[in-house]
Design a protein around this motif. Structure first.
Motif: not given
Length: 254
Positions: A180-191
């Motif tokens: 989810l989201l885009n590369d501006d945010l961390s993988n941890n936040f997306a997960h």
């Protein structure tokens, strides 16, 4: 010698445009009384886009989201609001609908952003905006299953609000990326976001693309009771998702 008049024209009643108007009004009050401000905006009202997501599930909040631009200057004689669409920008004046000209010493362009997937944000009057907004709310309330296309901030936010308010509804969110989201945010936040949505009962379909879809059901007044259809394609198989309501969240346009 008296200070000369300075006319500032602000095109666009976006958050930036309204903030600029307030800052300039403060400047005029404390140090430059001959400063004149004109705010030009094609809509009659400020629509709180950021709060739209909450307003779709909270009627009390929704009532506070429509603010007339005429209130910006609180009846000040030196400042004014012009409801018109910008046509052309020239060196020292702008042209608006109907051929009208507004001369300026300084010009601020603050036209903001638009969400093409949300027709309600593109309405010209408060009455039209409220009508479209109420249609969106009614569609959400009546639907037993909802499909979201797009896992950006707006899609996730609205999906989460509906899932929390209506836990009995079947909700699916489809996103073309594998997170989810885009590369501006961390993988941890997306997960973390993915885990939260799944805990709320949302069915996430990641890494998939909607290849065919009917118009969103709130795109016209007459389609309120129609069923949306979406075809989703995966590498070696295809399947149909048939929600009662489908909404696309394709991001903003500047």
């Amino acid at each position: 010698m008296a200070a000369r008049e300075i006319h500032v024209v602000i095109v666009g009643g976006s958050w930036a445009g309204v903030t600029a108007a307030h800052e300039l009004m403060h400047l005029a009050q404390i140090s430059y009384p001959r400063l004149m401000i004109t705010l030009v905006e094609q809509r009659t009202h400020y629509f709180h886009k950021t709060g739209m997501i909450r307003g779709l599930v909270d009627n009390r909040y929704a009532e506070q989201m429509f603010i007339p631009y005429a209130r910006v200057f609180n009846g000040s004689a030196n400042h004014r609001f012009v409801c018109a669409r910008l046509r052309h920008v020239h060196e020292n004046f702008i042209e608006v609908d109907g051929g009208g000209r507004l001369f300026y010493d300084y010009l601020i362009l603050a036209t903001g952003t638009e969400y093409a997937s949300l027709p309600v944000t593109q309405s010209s009057t408060a009455e039209e905006c409220k009508l479209l907004y109420n249609v969106m709310k009614e569609v959400i309330e009546l639907a037993s299953s909802i499909l979201f296309v797009g896992g950006g901030a707006v899609g996730i936010g609205l999906c989460g609000e509906i899932a929390e308010m209506y836990p009995q509804k079947s909700i699916t969110l489809v996103h073309a990326r594998d997170k989810l989201l885009n590369d501006d945010l961390s993988n941890n936040f997306a997960h973390t976001t993915e885990a939260r949505l799944r805990k709320m009962g949302v069915n996430l379909v990641l890494g998939e693309t909607v290849v065919a879809q009917a118009p969103s059901v709130y795109s016209s007044m007459s389609s309120l009771n129609s069923n949306a259809r979406a075809a989703l394609f995966q590498q070696h198989r295809a399947w149909q998702v048939r929600p009662q309501e489908m909404t696309t969240k394709s991001g903003r346009r500047i």
